[in-house]
Design a protein around this motif. Sequence first.
Motif, PDB file in Angstrom:
ATOM      1  N   ASP A   1       0.859  -1.184   0.000  1.00 33.40           N
ATOM      2  CA  ASP A   1       0.000   0.000   0.000  1.00 33.40           C
ATOM      3  C   ASP A   1       0.900   1.241   0.000  1.00 33.40           C
ATOM      4  O   ASP A   1       1.976   1.224   0.618  1.00 33.40           O
ATOM      5  N   PRO A   2       0.484   2.328  -0.657  1.00 31.61           N
ATOM      6  CA  PRO A   2       1.339   3.529  -0.702  1.00 31.61           C
ATOM      7  C   PRO A   2       1.787   4.040   0.663  1.00 31.61           C
ATOM      8  O   PRO A   2       2.865   4.633   0.787  1.00 31.61           O
ATOM      9  N   LYS A   3       0.985   3.813   1.707  1.00 29.66           N
ATOM     10  CA  LYS A   3       1.343   4.338   3.036  1.00 29.66           C
ATOM     11  C   LYS A   3       2.325   3.441   3.785  1.00 29.66           C
ATOM     12  O   LYS A   3       2.859   3.836   4.828  1.00 29.66           O
ATOM     13  N   ASP A   4       2.567   2.226   3.305  1.00 27.52           N
ATOM     14  CA  ASP A   4       3.470   1.292   3.983  1.00 27.52           C
ATOM     15  C   ASP A   4       4.925   1.723   3.785  1.00 27.52           C
ATOM     16  O   ASP A   4       5.369   1.917   2.646  1.00 27.52           O
ATOM     17  N   LYS A   5       5.665   1.857   4.879  1.00 27.20           N
ATOM     18  CA  LYS A   5       7.048   2.332   4.820  1.00 27.20           C
ATOM     19  C   LYS A   5       7.994   1.326   5.477  1.00 27.20           C
ATOM     20  O   LYS A   5       7.703   0.799   6.557  1.00 27.20           O
TER      21      LYS A   5
ATOM     22  N   ASN B   1      27.033   1.505  -5.465  1.00 27.29           N
ATOM     23  CA  ASN B   1      25.763   2.190  -5.758  1.00 27.29           C
ATOM     24  C   ASN B   1      24.696   1.276  -6.354  1.00 27.29           C
ATOM     25  O   ASN B   1      23.736   1.742  -6.978  1.00 27.29           O
ATOM     26  N   PHE B   2      24.820  -0.023  -6.122  1.00 22.25           N
ATOM     27  CA  PHE B   2      23.870  -0.995  -6.673  1.00 22.25           C
ATOM     28  C   PHE B   2      22.459  -0.788  -6.123  1.00 22.25           C
ATOM     29  O   PHE B   2      21.473  -1.100  -6.789  1.00 22.25           O
ATOM     30  N   TYR B   3      22.355  -0.255  -4.918  1.00 21.40           N
ATOM     31  CA  TYR B   3      21.029  -0.084  -4.304  1.00 21.40           C
ATOM     32  C   TYR B   3      20.486   1.337  -4.437  1.00 21.40           C
ATOM     33  O   TYR B   3      19.528   1.704  -3.763  1.00 21.40           O
ATOM     34  N   GLU B   4      21.093   2.126  -5.319  1.00 19.01           N
ATOM     35  CA  GLU B   4      20.662   3.522  -5.461  1.00 19.01           C
ATOM     36  C   GLU B   4      19.189   3.618  -5.856  1.00 19.01           C
ATOM     37  O   GLU B   4      18.437   4.444  -5.321  1.00 19.01           O
ATOM     38  N   ASP B   5      18.745   2.767  -6.794  1.00 16.69           N
ATOM     39  CA  ASP B   5      17.340   2.820  -7.214  1.00 16.69           C
ATOM     40  C   ASP B   5      16.401   2.409  -6.095  1.00 16.69           C
ATOM     41  O   ASP B   5      15.286   2.930  -5.968  1.00 16.69           O
ATOM     42  N   LEU B   6      16.856   1.503  -5.244  1.00 20.61           N
ATOM     43  CA  LEU B   6      16.043   1.080  -4.099  1.00 20.61           C
ATOM     44  C   LEU B   6      15.823   2.247  -3.122  1.00 20.61           C
ATOM     45  O   LEU B   6      14.742   2.402  -2.550  1.00 20.61           O
ATOM     46  N   MET B   7      16.849   3.073  -2.962  1.00 24.41           N
ATOM     47  CA  MET B   7      16.748   4.222  -2.050  1.00 24.41           C
ATOM     48  C   MET B   7      15.651   5.198  -2.468  1.00 24.41           C
ATOM     49  O   MET B   7      15.079   5.881  -1.623  1.00 24.41           O
ATOM     50  N   HIS B   8      15.380   5.269  -3.770  1.00 23.40           N
ATOM     51  CA  HIS B   8      14.406   6.242  -4.282  1.00 23.40           C
ATOM     52  C   HIS B   8      13.013   5.642  -4.433  1.00 23.40           C
ATOM     53  O   HIS B   8      12.100   6.328  -4.907  1.00 23.40           O
ATOM     54  N   GLU B   9      12.840   4.389  -4.031  1.00 24.07           N
ATOM     55  CA  GLU B   9      11.536   3.733  -4.142  1.00 24.07           C
ATOM     56  C   GLU B   9      10.559   4.357  -3.138  1.00 24.07           C
ATOM     57  O   GLU B   9      10.943   4.682  -2.012  1.00 24.07           O
ATOM     58  N   LEU B  10       9.326   4.516  -3.534  1.00 25.70           N
ATOM     59  CA  LEU B  10       8.293   5.214  -2.758  1.00 25.70           C
ATOM     60  C   LEU B  10       8.168   4.732  -1.313  1.00 25.70           C
ATOM     61  O   LEU B  10       7.977   5.523  -0.390  1.00 25.70           O
ATOM     62  N   HIS B  11       8.278   3.422  -1.101  1.00 25.95           N
ATOM     63  CA  HIS B  11       8.017   2.842   0.227  1.00 25.95           C
ATOM     64  C   HIS B  11       9.251   2.813   1.132  1.00 25.95           C
ATOM     65  O   HIS B  11       9.144   2.432   2.295  1.00 25.95           O
ATOM     66  N   VAL B  12      10.407   3.182   0.592  1.00 28.30           N
ATOM     67  CA  VAL B  12      11.675   2.984   1.310  1.00 28.30           C
ATOM     68  C   VAL B  12      12.097   4.267   2.028  1.00 28.30           C
ATOM     69  O   VAL B  12      12.354   5.292   1.398  1.00 28.30           O
ATOM     70  N   VAL B  13      12.140   4.190   3.352  1.00 31.34           N
ATOM     71  CA  VAL B  13      12.555   5.331   4.177  1.00 31.34           C
ATOM     72  C   VAL B  13      14.063   5.525   4.065  1.00 31.34           C
ATOM     73  O   VAL B  13      14.558   6.646   3.918  1.00 31.34           O
TER      74      VAL B  13
END
Length: 295
Positions: A205-209, A221-233
Motif C-alpha cells: 500500500d502507498p502508506k506502507d514504509k 551504488n547498486f542499491y541507489e534505485d532502491l533508495m528512491h523507491e516510494l516505500h523505502v525510508v
Amino acid sequence: MNQVQFDRMEHEKGFIAALDQSGGSTPKALKAYGISQDAFHNDDEMFALVHEMRTRIITSPSFNSSKILGAILFENTMDRKIDDRFTADYLWEVKGIIPFLKVDQGLQEEKNGVQLMKPIVGIDDLLTRAKERHIFGTKMRSVIKAANKEGIEEIVKQQFEYGLKIISYGLVPILEPEVDIHIPDKQEAEAMLKESIMKHLEALDPKDKVIFKLSIPTVDNFYEDLMHELHVVRVVALSGGYSREEANERLARNHGLIASFSRALSEGLNANQSNQEFDNMLKNAIDSIYQASIT
C-alpha cells in the motif's frame, strides 16, 4: 508513528548504531569487550553485564544525535533502564536518538542456500510492548548463503510478511536479508535479492514504509534505485564481518547508503579502559562511521 522521528530518519544525516546482540551472540560481544565467560554464571548476570556495556556506550558524550540517527536494542535492553528511564526513553528524550528493537529469534538451518528466520514466537505481545516502551521501529535478520533464486524469494517473502504485521502496529520495520560477504556468488545473490525486493515493494500500500539493512554491495551504488523507491525510508548497511576500516571504505563509495554497524562500532572498546580512553575510542569510531555515511 512519531512523525518527528520519521522525518529525522528519512532525511537527516547520520547512521544507526546496532546495539542488539542477543542471547547467542552476547558472550562473544562481552569477550570482545574484555569480559570473559567466567565473569558470569547465568543469563541474568550475563545480561546485566551487557547492559552495563551498552549503558556505557549510550551515556558516552560522543554518543549523541549529531552523528547518530537511531539505535537498535535487544528486547532485554528495552526492558531495562538508564538513569531511571527505560532505555528507549533515555535514547530519545535525553539523546535525541530514535529507538529500534530487534524482534527476530534467530535463524533456521540452511536450506536452498538461505537461512530463514525461526518463527517469531509471541510477536504480537512483543510488538504491543514495543509500542508501550515508545519504540519507533524493529529489525529482523535472515541470511543468504548462495545465489539460489528459490531460497532468496523465500527470504524476501518472509521478511515482507513479518514487515506488514509490524507496520500494522504503527512501527517501521527494518528488513535485513543479509548476503554473506564471503560467498563466491555474492554479486549474483545481490541481483536476485534486489529483483525480489522490488517485486514485493510493488505490492505494498502507498502508506506502507520500510527500511532495508543490507550487506554493502559488490557493485558500488547498486542499491541507489532502491533508495528512491516510494516505500523505502532508508537503506542502511551492515558491516558483515569487515573490519571497521574496510567497512567504512566500502560504505563511502556507496552514495546515500548509511551505516548500521554493530561489531564495527564497538571494535576496540574494552571494559578495562578508563572513561577517557573509552570515550576517545568510541568518538573515533562514531566520527569515522559518520563520515563514511554522509558521502
